[in-house]
Write a protein that holds these residues in place. Structure first.
Motif, PDB file in Angstrom:
ATOM      1  N   LEU A  34       0.907  -1.166   0.000  1.00  9.15           N
ATOM      2  CA  LEU A  34      -0.146   0.119   0.127  1.00  9.15           C
ATOM      3  C   LEU A  34       1.131   1.266   0.113  1.00  9.15           C
ATOM      4  O   LEU A  34       0.542   2.257  -0.750  1.00  9.15           O
ATOM      5  N   ILE A  35       1.992   1.349   0.820  1.00 12.49           N
ATOM      6  CA  ILE A  35       2.680   2.379   0.627  1.00 12.49           C
ATOM      7  C   ILE A  35       3.438   2.452  -0.678  1.00 12.49           C
ATOM      8  O   ILE A  35       3.764   3.521  -1.081  1.00 12.49           O
ATOM      9  N   ALA A  36       3.877   1.656  -1.204  1.00 12.57           N
ATOM     10  CA  ALA A  36       4.458   1.579  -2.589  1.00 12.57           C
ATOM     11  C   ALA A  36       3.373   1.991  -3.525  1.00 12.57           C
ATOM     12  O   ALA A  36       3.452   3.019  -4.353  1.00 12.57           O
ATOM     13  N   TYR A  37       2.096   1.566  -3.342  1.00 15.46           N
ATOM     14  CA  TYR A  37       1.167   1.840  -4.419  1.00 15.46           C
ATOM     15  C   TYR A  37       0.771   3.517  -4.387  1.00 15.46           C
ATOM     16  O   TYR A  37       0.620   4.366  -5.363  1.00 15.46           O
ATOM     17  N   GLU A  69       2.738  -3.118 -11.021  1.00 12.57           N
ATOM     18  CA  GLU A  69       3.698  -3.906 -11.004  1.00 12.57           C
ATOM     19  C   GLU A  69       4.981  -3.578 -10.180  1.00 12.57           C
ATOM     20  O   GLU A  69       5.419  -4.512  -9.510  1.00 12.57           O
ATOM     21  N   ALA A  70       5.137  -2.264 -10.199  1.00 10.05           N
ATOM     22  CA  ALA A  70       6.402  -1.600  -9.433  1.00 10.05           C
ATOM     23  C   ALA A  70       5.936  -1.993  -7.867  1.00 10.05           C
ATOM     24  O   ALA A  70       6.866  -2.207  -7.291  1.00 10.05           O
ATOM     25  N   SER A  71       4.519  -1.974  -7.541  1.00  9.53           N
ATOM     26  CA  SER A  71       4.484  -2.011  -6.036  1.00  9.53           C
ATOM     27  C   SER A  71       4.711  -3.582  -5.780  1.00  9.53           C
ATOM     28  O   SER A  71       5.055  -3.701  -4.670  1.00  9.53           O
ATOM     29  N   LEU A  86       8.315  -3.934  -5.122  1.00  9.71           N
ATOM     30  CA  LEU A  86       8.770  -3.423  -3.851  1.00  9.71           C
ATOM     31  C   LEU A  86       8.556  -4.469  -2.921  1.00  9.71           C
ATOM     32  O   LEU A  86       9.291  -4.554  -1.969  1.00  9.71           O
ATOM     33  N   ILE A  87       7.519  -5.414  -2.758  1.00  6.95           N
ATOM     34  CA  ILE A  87       7.235  -6.172  -1.710  1.00  6.95           C
ATOM     35  C   ILE A  87       8.242  -7.619  -2.043  1.00  6.95           C
ATOM     36  O   ILE A  87       8.396  -8.306  -0.982  1.00  6.95           O
ATOM     37  N   SER A  88       8.420  -7.790  -3.373  1.00  5.43           N
ATOM     38  CA  SER A  88       9.487  -8.867  -3.665  1.00  5.43           C
ATOM     39  C   SER A  88      10.779  -8.400  -3.125  1.00  5.43           C
ATOM     40  O   SER A  88      11.495  -9.150  -2.698  1.00  5.43           O
ATOM     41  N   LEU A  89      11.176  -7.125  -3.328  1.00  7.30           N
ATOM     42  CA  LEU A  89      12.383  -6.601  -2.548  1.00  7.30           C
ATOM     43  C   LEU A  89      12.279  -6.980  -1.097  1.00  7.30           C
ATOM     44  O   LEU A  89      13.310  -7.314  -0.516  1.00  7.30           O
ATOM     45  N   ALA A  90      11.173  -6.888  -0.467  1.00  6.23           N
ATOM     46  CA  ALA A  90      11.070  -7.048   0.921  1.00  6.23           C
ATOM     47  C   ALA A  90      11.270  -8.404   1.274  1.00  6.23           C
ATOM     48  O   ALA A  90      11.427  -8.544   2.426  1.00  6.23           O
ATOM     49  N   HIS A  91      11.083  -9.104   0.218  1.00  4.76           N
ATOM     50  CA  HIS A  91      10.917 -10.799   0.607  1.00  4.76           C
ATOM     51  C   HIS A  91      12.143 -11.276   0.203  1.00  4.76           C
ATOM     52  O   HIS A  91      12.770 -12.179   1.262  1.00  4.76           O
ATOM     53  N   GLY A  92      12.595 -11.071  -0.832  1.00  3.48           N
ATOM     54  CA  GLY A  92      13.571 -11.730  -1.696  1.00  3.48           C
ATOM     55  C   GLY A  92      15.103 -11.734  -0.989  1.00  3.48           C
ATOM     56  O   GLY A  92      15.557 -13.066  -0.447  1.00  3.48           O
ATOM     57  N   THR A  93      15.725 -10.879  -0.768  1.00  2.00           N
ATOM     58  CA  THR A  93      17.037 -10.820   0.012  1.00  2.00           C
ATOM     59  C   THR A  93      16.780 -11.169   1.354  1.00  2.00           C
ATOM     60  O   THR A  93      17.798 -12.161   1.802  1.00  2.00           O
ATOM     61  N   THR A 116      13.649  -4.868 -13.297  1.00  2.00           N
ATOM     62  CA  THR A 116      12.269  -5.023 -13.756  1.00  2.00           C
ATOM     63  C   THR A 116      11.695  -3.660 -13.524  1.00  2.00           C
ATOM     64  O   THR A 116      10.978  -3.002 -14.485  1.00  2.00           O
ATOM     65  N   LEU A 117      12.091  -2.949 -12.587  1.00  7.09           N
ATOM     66  CA  LEU A 117      11.687  -1.301 -12.567  1.00  7.09           C
ATOM     67  C   LEU A 117      12.216  -0.600 -13.510  1.00  7.09           C
ATOM     68  O   LEU A 117      11.714   0.326 -14.030  1.00  7.09           O
ATOM     69  N   ALA A 118      13.429  -0.687 -13.737  1.00  6.24           N
ATOM     70  CA  ALA A 118      14.105  -0.101 -14.813  1.00  6.24           C
ATOM     71  C   ALA A 118      13.408  -0.455 -16.042  1.00  6.24           C
ATOM     72  O   ALA A 118      13.446   0.599 -17.174  1.00  6.24           O
ATOM     73  N   ASN A 119      13.009  -1.279 -16.574  1.00  7.17           N
ATOM     74  CA  ASN A 119      12.525  -1.984 -17.792  1.00  7.17           C
ATOM     75  C   ASN A 119      11.060  -1.298 -17.998  1.00  7.17           C
ATOM     76  O   ASN A 119      10.769  -0.873 -18.902  1.00  7.17           O
ATOM     77  N   ALA A 120      10.455  -1.115 -16.872  1.00  2.76           N
ATOM     78  CA  ALA A 120       9.124  -0.450 -16.711  1.00  2.76           C
ATOM     79  C   ALA A 120       9.041   1.119 -17.197  1.00  2.76           C
ATOM     80  O   ALA A 120       8.371   1.319 -17.734  1.00  2.76           O
ATOM     81  N   ARG A 121      10.274   1.776 -16.792  1.00  2.00           N
ATOM     82  CA  ARG A 121      10.262   3.200 -17.126  1.00  2.00           C
ATOM     83  C   ARG A 121      11.383   3.516 -18.286  1.00  2.00           C
ATOM     84  O   ARG A 121      11.707   4.785 -18.341  1.00  2.00           O
ATOM     85  N   ARG A 122      12.221   2.365 -18.829  1.00  2.00           N
ATOM     86  CA  ARG A 122      13.057   2.994 -19.593  1.00  2.00           C
ATOM     87  C   ARG A 122      12.816   3.523 -20.725  1.00  2.00           C
ATOM     88  O   ARG A 122      13.651   4.199 -21.572  1.00  2.00           O
ATOM     89  N   ARG A 123      11.625   3.590 -21.186  1.00  3.95           N
ATOM     90  CA  ARG A 123      11.335   4.373 -22.513  1.00  3.95           C
ATOM     91  C   ARG A 123      11.137   5.799 -22.251  1.00  3.95           C
ATOM     92  O   ARG A 123      10.744   6.495 -23.186  1.00  3.95           O
ATOM     93  N   ASP A 124      10.608   6.255 -20.961  1.00  3.89           N
ATOM     94  CA  ASP A 124      10.292   7.440 -20.673  1.00  3.89           C
ATOM     95  C   ASP A 124      11.365   8.416 -19.994  1.00  3.89           C
ATOM     96  O   ASP A 124      11.498   9.348 -19.453  1.00  3.89           O
ATOM     97  N   VAL A 125      12.347   7.556 -19.048  1.00  2.00           N
ATOM     98  CA  VAL A 125      13.430   7.973 -18.249  1.00  2.00           C
ATOM     99  C   VAL A 125      14.694   7.496 -18.746  1.00  2.00           C
ATOM    100  O   VAL A 125      14.994   6.091 -18.739  1.00  2.00           O
ATOM    101  N   GLU A 126      15.450   8.421 -19.045  1.00  2.00           N
ATOM    102  CA  GLU A 126      16.898   8.009 -19.689  1.00  2.00           C
ATOM    103  C   GLU A 126      17.647   7.223 -18.686  1.00  2.00           C
ATOM    104  O   GLU A 126      18.506   6.213 -18.855  1.00  2.00           O
ATOM    105  N   PHE A 127      17.660   7.658 -17.222  1.00  2.55           N
ATOM    106  CA  PHE A 127      18.535   7.038 -16.298  1.00  2.55           C
ATOM    107  C   PHE A 127      18.133   5.557 -16.245  1.00  2.55           C
ATOM    108  O   PHE A 127      18.895   4.552 -16.142  1.00  2.55           O
ATOM    109  N   ALA A 128      16.790   5.277 -16.184  1.00  2.79           N
ATOM    110  CA  ALA A 128      16.249   3.975 -16.060  1.00  2.79           C
ATOM    111  C   ALA A 128      16.707   3.090 -17.418  1.00  2.79           C
ATOM    112  O   ALA A 128      16.828   1.825 -17.242  1.00  2.79           O
TER     113      ALA A 128
END
Length: 251
Positions: free
Chosen positions: A27-30, A44-46, A49-56, A153-165
């Motif tokens: 919910l915080i992410a979204y 997808e981005a949210s 974030l929960i995947s990051l909170a779980h994975g490592t 995945t997050l970079a892939n989601a924004r790579r077409r509109d954000v150069e850094f991504a």
């Protein structure tokens, strides 16, 4: 004598609290972290974030739970900490399953994957009460690439509109593909072979029901096969993309 657990990490909170944790992160992410992102990619981005909170954390929790049990084995009884780590992952997959059912109900592959994964965790935790060594080792292999994959995945989601991504995506793709290929294409199958050999030998007879360990093998082998196909397609796309860019430079 019972196994000694660290007083610092003897167990994790119960399942409802763990689920509430992942729900809160989602919910915080979204509504906060990704509130300025397009409504099409915010879910997808949210989820990332929960995947990051779980994975490592799951990798570290699982490793500790395995190493802290001197009687570790494919049919050994689950320790309290191992059961807690299983609950931690059950909470995450329940939350992410809810995410897919709400936003992507047509994504049968991921919904099926999450249901199958939950089946393995729940039967290990609440039916067999054994085999956590095998299941948690598989969890480590599945989540060791989580940090890199979610950033990618997050970079892939924004790579077409954000150069850094786009730069992050291009930079991460080759090393991520290599790491994922090694883990899912070599290390994972080798461990599953050991797992199959142990259970097929009858060493777990009377300890873990046959239908339980057979279902684990089927689920894991199916997941590895899908993972190998997925990363193979990404390698092909990367090759085509780099080849296309090289041709443009030459011409």
């Amino acid at each position: 004598m019972g196994t000694q657990q660290s007083p610092i990490l003897s167990s994790l909170p119960p399942l409802p609290i763990l689920f509430s944790f992942f729900l809160t992160v989602y919910l915080i992410a979204y509504f906060l972290v990704f509130r300025s992102w397009s409504p099409k990619i915010r879910p997808e981005a949210s989820s990332c974030l929960i995947s990051l909170a779980h994975g490592t954390p799951a990798v570290f929790f699982s490793s500790f739970a395995i190493l802290s049990d001197p009687s570790t084995g494919f049919a050994a009884p689950n320790t309290r900490l191992q059961n807690s780590v299983l609950d931690f992952s059950v909470a995450y997959f329940l939350m992410d399953l809810l995410h897919y059912l709400l936003f992507f109900p047509g994504d049968v592959l991921f919904i099926g994957h999450h249901l199958a994964t939950l089946f393995v965790f729940l039967t290990c935790r609440y039916v067999a009460s054994r085999g956590a060594f095998a299941v948690l080792t598989l969890l480590i292999l599945a989540e060791v690439t989580s940090l890199c994959q979610n950033v990618w995945t997050l970079a892939n989601a924004r790579r077409r509109d954000v150069e850094f991504a786009a730069k992050v995506y291009d930079f991460l793709s080759p090393p991520f593909y290599v790491l994922y290929s090694i883990v899912r294409g070599f290390v994972g199958p080798c461990f599953v072979y050991r797992m199959c050999a142990f259970y097929a030998s009858g060493a777990a007879e009377g300890l873990i029901p046959r239908w339980v360990w057979v279902s684990w093998i089927v689920v894991v082998m199916s997941a590895i096969s899908v993972s190998i196909m997925w990363i193979s397609n990404l390698w092909v796309e990367l090759y085509r993309d780099r080849s296309g860019k090289l041709e443009k430079k030459v011409t």
